[in-house]
Write a protein that holds these residues in place. Sequence first.
Motif, PDB file in Angstrom:
ATOM      1  N   ALA A  97      18.748   6.774   3.444  1.00 49.14           N
ATOM      2  CA  ALA A  97      17.522   7.402   3.922  1.00 49.14           C
ATOM      3  C   ALA A  97      17.664   7.642   5.430  1.00 49.14           C
ATOM      4  N   ASP A  98      17.074   8.708   5.905  1.00 47.80           N
ATOM      5  CA  ASP A  98      17.171   9.022   7.336  1.00 47.80           C
ATOM      6  C   ASP A  98      16.632   7.880   8.204  1.00 47.80           C
ATOM      7  N   SER A  99      15.638   7.172   7.696  1.00 44.83           N
ATOM      8  CA  SER A  99      14.983   6.123   8.479  1.00 44.83           C
ATOM      9  C   SER A  99      15.883   4.920   8.737  1.00 44.83           C
ATOM     10  N   VAL A 100      16.953   4.780   7.957  1.00 50.47           N
ATOM     11  CA  VAL A 100      17.833   3.610   8.124  1.00 50.47           C
ATOM     12  C   VAL A 100      19.253   4.003   8.524  1.00 50.47           C
ATOM     13  N   LYS A 101      19.535   5.285   8.548  1.00 55.99           N
ATOM     14  CA  LYS A 101      20.889   5.749   8.851  1.00 55.99           C
ATOM     15  C   LYS A 101      21.321   5.258  10.226  1.00 55.99           C
ATOM     16  N   ALA A 150      18.953  -1.926  -7.465  1.00 52.74           N
ATOM     17  CA  ALA A 150      18.842  -1.248  -8.743  1.00 52.74           C
ATOM     18  C   ALA A 150      20.173  -0.593  -9.101  1.00 52.74           C
ATOM     19  N   ALA A 151      20.343  -0.282 -10.380  1.00 46.26           N
ATOM     20  CA  ALA A 151      21.587   0.320 -10.855  1.00 46.26           C
ATOM     21  C   ALA A 151      21.291   1.595 -11.625  1.00 46.26           C
ATOM     22  N   ALA A 152      22.087   2.623 -11.343  1.00 41.84           N
ATOM     23  CA  ALA A 152      21.921   3.919 -11.996  1.00 41.84           C
ATOM     24  C   ALA A 152      23.275   4.460 -12.430  1.00 41.84           C
ATOM     25  N   ARG A 153      23.252   5.420 -13.340  1.00 48.42           N
ATOM     26  CA  ARG A 153      24.506   5.973 -13.867  1.00 48.42           C
ATOM     27  C   ARG A 153      25.054   7.090 -12.994  1.00 48.42           C
ATOM     28  N   TRP A 154      24.261   7.586 -12.042  1.00 47.93           N
ATOM     29  CA  TRP A 154      24.759   8.595 -11.119  1.00 47.93           C
ATOM     30  C   TRP A 154      24.129   8.372  -9.763  1.00 47.93           C
ATOM     31  N   LEU A 155      24.687   8.984  -8.731  1.00 46.77           N
ATOM     32  CA  LEU A 155      24.188   8.804  -7.369  1.00 46.77           C
ATOM     33  C   LEU A 155      22.906   9.602  -7.211  1.00 46.77           C
ATOM     34  N   THR A 156      21.815   8.907  -7.020  1.00 42.28           N
ATOM     35  CA  THR A 156      20.506   9.522  -6.971  1.00 42.28           C
ATOM     36  C   THR A 156      19.603   8.702  -6.059  1.00 42.28           C
ATOM     37  N   ILE A 157      18.585   9.374  -5.494  1.00 43.68           N
ATOM     38  CA  ILE A 157      17.633   8.667  -4.645  1.00 43.68           C
ATOM     39  C   ILE A 157      16.298   8.451  -5.362  1.00 43.68           C
ATOM     40  N   PRO A 172      13.783   6.725  -7.823  1.00 44.48           N
ATOM     41  CA  PRO A 172      13.631   5.450  -8.541  1.00 44.48           C
ATOM     42  C   PRO A 172      13.641   5.617 -10.060  1.00 44.48           C
ATOM     43  N   VAL A 173      13.095   6.703 -10.558  1.00 38.34           N
ATOM     44  CA  VAL A 173      12.986   6.903 -12.001  1.00 38.34           C
ATOM     45  C   VAL A 173      14.361   6.995 -12.673  1.00 38.34           C
ATOM     46  N   ASP A 174      15.386   7.321 -11.909  1.00 40.68           N
ATOM     47  CA  ASP A 174      16.736   7.464 -12.481  1.00 40.68           C
ATOM     48  C   ASP A 174      17.485   6.139 -12.598  1.00 40.68           C
ATOM     49  N   TYR A 175      16.936   5.077 -12.039  1.00 46.10           N
ATOM     50  CA  TYR A 175      17.608   3.775 -12.062  1.00 46.10           C
ATOM     51  C   TYR A 175      17.218   3.003 -13.317  1.00 46.10           C
ATOM     52  N   ASP A 176      18.241   2.467 -13.991  1.00 44.76           N
ATOM     53  CA  ASP A 176      18.044   1.815 -15.286  1.00 44.76           C
ATOM     54  C   ASP A 176      17.693   0.334 -15.166  1.00 44.76           C
ATOM     55  N   TYR A 177      18.224  -0.312 -14.156  1.00 48.59           N
ATOM     56  CA  TYR A 177      18.049  -1.755 -14.018  1.00 48.59           C
ATOM     57  C   TYR A 177      17.548  -2.070 -12.613  1.00 48.59           C
ATOM     58  N   TRP A 178      16.653  -3.072 -12.538  1.00 48.31           N
ATOM     59  CA  TRP A 178      16.046  -3.453 -11.266  1.00 48.31           C
ATOM     60  C   TRP A 178      16.037  -4.969 -11.099  1.00 48.31           C
ATOM     61  N   GLY A 229       0.782  -1.228   0.000  1.00 50.05           N
ATOM     62  CA  GLY A 229       0.000   0.000   0.000  1.00 50.05           C
ATOM     63  C   GLY A 229       0.812   1.275   0.000  1.00 50.05           C
ATOM     64  N   LYS A 230       2.135   1.147  -0.094  1.00 47.70           N
ATOM     65  CA  LYS A 230       2.990   2.339  -0.065  1.00 47.70           C
ATOM     66  C   LYS A 230       3.817   2.430  -1.332  1.00 47.70           C
ATOM     67  N   GLU A 231       4.336   3.624  -1.586  1.00 44.79           N
ATOM     68  CA  GLU A 231       5.195   3.820  -2.744  1.00 44.79           C
ATOM     69  C   GLU A 231       6.584   3.248  -2.469  1.00 44.79           C
ATOM     70  N   ARG A 232       7.278   2.949  -3.552  1.00 52.64           N
ATOM     71  CA  ARG A 232       8.652   2.485  -3.417  1.00 52.64           C
ATOM     72  C   ARG A 232       9.504   3.629  -2.868  1.00 52.64           C
ATOM     73  N   GLU A 233      10.327   3.316  -1.854  1.00 56.70           N
ATOM     74  CA  GLU A 233      11.130   4.364  -1.248  1.00 56.70           C
ATOM     75  C   GLU A 233      12.605   4.006  -1.269  1.00 56.70           C
ATOM     76  N   PHE A 234      13.411   5.039  -1.342  1.00 61.06           N
ATOM     77  CA  PHE A 234      14.857   4.897  -1.360  1.00 61.06           C
ATOM     78  C   PHE A 234      15.351   4.436   0.002  1.00 61.06           C
ATOM     79  N   VAL A 235      16.367   3.561  -0.011  1.00 65.92           N
ATOM     80  CA  VAL A 235      16.985   3.091   1.234  1.00 65.92           C
ATOM     81  C   VAL A 235      18.451   3.522   1.300  1.00 65.92           C
ATOM     82  N   ALA A 236      19.228   3.151   0.283  1.00 60.43           N
ATOM     83  CA  ALA A 236      20.657   3.451   0.313  1.00 60.43           C
ATOM     84  C   ALA A 236      21.229   3.334  -1.091  1.00 60.43           C
ATOM     85  N   ALA A 237      22.356   4.013  -1.321  1.00 60.93           N
ATOM     86  CA  ALA A 237      23.040   3.920  -2.603  1.00 60.93           C
ATOM     87  C   ALA A 237      24.526   4.136  -2.396  1.00 60.93           C
TER      88      ALA A 237
END
Length: 122
Positions: free
Chosen positions: A61-65, A97-104, A106-112, A42-50
């Motif tokens: 993410a602050d919630s896991v730091k 997921a994998a992305a070409r730059w450090l980003t939080i 989800p839309v910026d990640y190319d592979y999942w 029921g929730k959106e996908r959220e960033f954890v770490a990169a």
Amino acid sequence: QVQLVESGGGLVQPGGSLRLSCVTSGRTLSGYVMGWFRQAPGKEREFVAARDWSGVETTYADSVKGRFTISRDNAKNTAYLQMNSLKPEDTAVYYCAAARWLTIRPVDYDYWGQGTQVTLSA
């Protein structure tokens, strides 16, 4: 074709630990950032770490730091997420997921990957 496969999820008690792994196959994603996301029902996908390719730059993410640690072994094409002091609110499907730059974003990640379930028991 690039594939990311997560493993290591499971059922754990609050306060416990798990280590997730993400293996990349198909080709080496040289220079790519590896990230972890999660999605609870029921929730959106959220960033954890990169973490970037060199390991110099890492963001959480602050919630896991302070509780989660992202690492990677480029020689093994594997990324990890060490999760300690787990809480009931950490219950979710975890994706790498994998992305070409450090980003939080989800839309910026190319592979999942397909995701691995982490469930905190009552």
